[in-house]
Design a protein around this motif. Sequence first.
Motif, PDB file in Angstrom:
ATOM      1  N   SER A  81       0.731  -1.275   0.102  1.00 28.68           N
ATOM      2  CA  SER A  81       0.136   0.030  -0.028  1.00 28.68           C
ATOM      3  C   SER A  81       1.014   1.122   0.060  1.00 28.68           C
ATOM      4  O   SER A  81       1.331   1.709  -0.954  1.00 28.68           O
ATOM      5  N   LEU A  82       0.847   1.929   1.222  1.00 24.67           N
ATOM      6  CA  LEU A  82       1.524   3.272   1.044  1.00 24.67           C
ATOM      7  C   LEU A  82       2.937   3.206   0.863  1.00 24.67           C
ATOM      8  O   LEU A  82       3.595   4.048   0.162  1.00 24.67           O
ATOM      9  N   MET A  83       3.680   2.209   1.190  1.00 23.44           N
ATOM     10  CA  MET A  83       5.049   2.123   0.550  1.00 23.44           C
ATOM     11  C   MET A  83       5.190   1.905  -0.893  1.00 23.44           C
ATOM     12  O   MET A  83       6.183   2.570  -1.286  1.00 23.44           O
ATOM     13  N   ASP A  84       4.451   1.277  -1.501  1.00 27.04           N
ATOM     14  CA  ASP A  84       4.429   1.238  -2.961  1.00 27.04           C
ATOM     15  C   ASP A  84       4.082   2.608  -3.766  1.00 27.04           C
ATOM     16  O   ASP A  84       4.537   3.055  -4.570  1.00 27.04           O
ATOM     17  N   VAL A  85       3.328   3.127  -3.008  1.00 24.16           N
ATOM     18  CA  VAL A  85       2.790   4.662  -3.498  1.00 24.16           C
ATOM     19  C   VAL A  85       3.922   5.814  -3.512  1.00 24.16           C
ATOM     20  O   VAL A  85       4.242   6.528  -4.393  1.00 24.16           O
ATOM     21  N   ALA A  86       4.258   5.956  -1.928  1.00 22.20           N
ATOM     22  CA  ALA A  86       5.232   6.891  -1.694  1.00 22.20           C
ATOM     23  C   ALA A  86       6.670   6.732  -1.350  1.00 22.20           C
ATOM     24  O   ALA A  86       7.508   7.504  -1.751  1.00 22.20           O
ATOM     25  N   GLY A  87       6.947   5.399  -0.912  1.00 22.61           N
ATOM     26  CA  GLY A  87       8.355   5.201  -0.573  1.00 22.61           C
ATOM     27  C   GLY A  87       9.057   4.610  -1.442  1.00 22.61           C
ATOM     28  O   GLY A  87      10.567   5.059  -1.655  1.00 22.61           O
ATOM     29  N   THR A  88       9.070   3.652  -2.258  1.00 23.21           N
ATOM     30  CA  THR A  88       9.851   2.663  -2.840  1.00 23.21           C
ATOM     31  C   THR A  88      10.356   3.423  -4.178  1.00 23.21           C
ATOM     32  O   THR A  88      11.550   3.236  -4.216  1.00 23.21           O
ATOM     33  N   PRO A  89       9.643   3.952  -4.914  1.00 17.80           N
ATOM     34  CA  PRO A  89      10.256   4.716  -6.086  1.00 17.80           C
ATOM     35  C   PRO A  89      10.842   6.068  -5.865  1.00 17.80           C
ATOM     36  O   PRO A  89      11.088   6.702  -6.959  1.00 17.80           O
ATOM     37  N   LEU A  90      10.967   6.513  -4.770  1.00 18.50           N
ATOM     38  CA  LEU A  90      11.567   7.629  -4.436  1.00 18.50           C
ATOM     39  C   LEU A  90      12.905   7.917  -5.031  1.00 18.50           C
ATOM     40  O   LEU A  90      13.118   8.982  -5.708  1.00 18.50           O
ATOM     41  N   LEU A  91      13.833   7.066  -4.816  1.00 17.67           N
ATOM     42  CA  LEU A  91      15.414   7.212  -5.344  1.00 17.67           C
ATOM     43  C   LEU A  91      15.326   7.030  -6.835  1.00 17.67           C
ATOM     44  O   LEU A  91      16.037   7.901  -7.413  1.00 17.67           O
ATOM     45  N   ASN A  92      14.697   6.106  -7.563  1.00 21.32           N
ATOM     46  CA  ASN A  92      14.848   6.248  -9.045  1.00 21.32           C
ATOM     47  C   ASN A  92      13.981   7.779  -9.481  1.00 21.32           C
ATOM     48  O   ASN A  92      14.736   8.129 -10.493  1.00 21.32           O
ATOM     49  N   THR A  93      13.167   7.909  -8.997  1.00 19.11           N
ATOM     50  CA  THR A  93      12.607   9.311  -9.260  1.00 19.11           C
ATOM     51  C   THR A  93      13.481  10.511  -8.977  1.00 19.11           C
ATOM     52  O   THR A  93      13.368  11.474  -9.721  1.00 19.11           O
ATOM     53  N   LEU A  94      14.074  10.275  -7.956  1.00 18.80           N
ATOM     54  CA  LEU A  94      15.218  11.528  -7.536  1.00 18.80           C
ATOM     55  C   LEU A  94      15.978  11.560  -8.689  1.00 18.80           C
ATOM     56  O   LEU A  94      16.558  12.679  -8.778  1.00 18.80           O
ATOM     57  N   LEU A  95      16.766  10.422  -9.109  1.00 15.87           N
ATOM     58  CA  LEU A  95      17.731  10.401 -10.050  1.00 15.87           C
ATOM     59  C   LEU A  95      17.210  11.062 -11.413  1.00 15.87           C
ATOM     60  O   LEU A  95      17.944  11.921 -11.941  1.00 15.87           O
ATOM     61  N   SER A  96      15.942  10.758 -11.707  1.00 15.03           N
ATOM     62  CA  SER A  96      15.592  11.552 -13.064  1.00 15.03           C
ATOM     63  C   SER A  96      15.489  12.843 -12.887  1.00 15.03           C
ATOM     64  O   SER A  96      15.487  13.437 -13.931  1.00 15.03           O
ATOM     65  N   TYR A  97      14.727  13.276 -11.556  1.00 10.48           N
ATOM     66  CA  TYR A  97      14.649  14.471 -11.136  1.00 10.48           C
ATOM     67  C   TYR A  97      15.900  15.515 -11.216  1.00 10.48           C
ATOM     68  O   TYR A  97      16.017  16.446 -12.185  1.00 10.48           O
ATOM     69  N   VAL A  98      16.886  14.877 -11.024  1.00  9.89           N
ATOM     70  CA  VAL A  98      18.257  15.610 -10.804  1.00  9.89           C
ATOM     71  C   VAL A  98      18.831  15.687 -12.316  1.00  9.89           C
ATOM     72  O   VAL A  98      19.369  16.716 -12.754  1.00  9.89           O
ATOM     73  N   LEU A  99      18.786  14.780 -13.116  1.00 10.40           N
ATOM     74  CA  LEU A  99      18.945  14.664 -14.480  1.00 10.40           C
ATOM     75  C   LEU A  99      18.532  15.775 -15.131  1.00 10.40           C
ATOM     76  O   LEU A  99      19.002  16.640 -15.776  1.00 10.40           O
ATOM     77  N   VAL A 100      17.102  15.965 -15.158  1.00  8.95           N
ATOM     78  CA  VAL A 100      16.365  16.998 -15.948  1.00  8.95           C
ATOM     79  C   VAL A 100      16.533  18.160 -15.237  1.00  8.95           C
ATOM     80  O   VAL A 100      16.716  19.398 -16.026  1.00  8.95           O
ATOM     81  N   TRP A 101      16.716  18.222 -13.784  1.00  7.66           N
ATOM     82  CA  TRP A 101      16.858  19.806 -13.144  1.00  7.66           C
ATOM     83  C   TRP A 101      18.141  20.318 -13.801  1.00  7.66           C
ATOM     84  O   TRP A 101      18.443  21.468 -14.189  1.00  7.66           O
ATOM     85  N   THR A 102      19.188  19.485 -13.878  1.00 10.68           N
ATOM     86  CA  THR A 102      20.607  20.124 -14.189  1.00 10.68           C
ATOM     87  C   THR A 102      20.650  20.361 -15.639  1.00 10.68           C
ATOM     88  O   THR A 102      21.284  21.346 -15.984  1.00 10.68           O
ATOM     89  N   LEU A 103      20.056  19.611 -16.399  1.00 11.35           N
ATOM     90  CA  LEU A 103      19.825  19.965 -17.950  1.00 11.35           C
ATOM     91  C   LEU A 103      19.238  21.125 -18.147  1.00 11.35           C
ATOM     92  O   LEU A 103      19.812  22.115 -18.784  1.00 11.35           O
ATOM     93  N   MET A 104      18.115  21.437 -17.635  1.00 12.71           N
ATOM     94  CA  MET A 104      17.260  22.599 -17.776  1.00 12.71           C
ATOM     95  C   MET A 104      17.933  23.864 -17.226  1.00 12.71           C
ATOM     96  O   MET A 104      17.820  24.538 -17.851  1.00 12.71           O
ATOM     97  N   TYR A 105      18.768  23.580 -15.963  1.00 13.50           N
ATOM     98  CA  TYR A 105      19.280  24.655 -15.682  1.00 13.50           C
ATOM     99  C   TYR A 105      20.421  25.280 -16.366  1.00 13.50           C
ATOM    100  O   TYR A 105      20.751  26.132 -16.816  1.00 13.50           O
ATOM    101  N   ALA A 106      21.180  24.118 -17.035  1.00 17.64           N
ATOM    102  CA  ALA A 106      22.389  24.280 -17.916  1.00 17.64           C
ATOM    103  C   ALA A 106      21.883  25.118 -19.162  1.00 17.64           C
ATOM    104  O   ALA A 106      22.448  26.017 -19.524  1.00 17.64           O
ATOM    105  N   LEU A 107      20.599  24.498 -19.629  1.00 16.11           N
ATOM    106  CA  LEU A 107      20.017  25.079 -20.944  1.00 16.11           C
ATOM    107  C   LEU A 107      19.760  26.566 -20.821  1.00 16.11           C
ATOM    108  O   LEU A 107      19.911  27.418 -21.702  1.00 16.11           O
TER     109      LEU A 107
END
Length: 112
Positions: A81-107
Amino acid sequence: MARMADTSELYKYFEPTVQHNALALSNIHTLTSWGVGTAAGILGLTGWAGFAFFLASWAVISGLVLAVKCEGRPSVYFKSSLMDVAGTPLLNTLLSYVLVWTLMYALVYIYD
């Protein structure tokens, strides 16, 4: 003699449906992390402000998924339940976020 498990507990989750729900949730998290990363890069957030922006948006997105898609009952759609929705995918999503964040900031800010 060993007691048999309750049959309602054995058949509580239909595995293909649980996998479909997990895939849909993964798509939601990935796409929103790209959007939030784009927003953070365009806004010019750096350092801890960018991570705070991510955590705040993660809380909002997870809350919306729980309220709208799961109708307030995540245990119906996911095994943990709650761990599947909010907890487990946090690290993978954080990595995608940082990638796009730095790309857009640089552009936007570095390559003027």
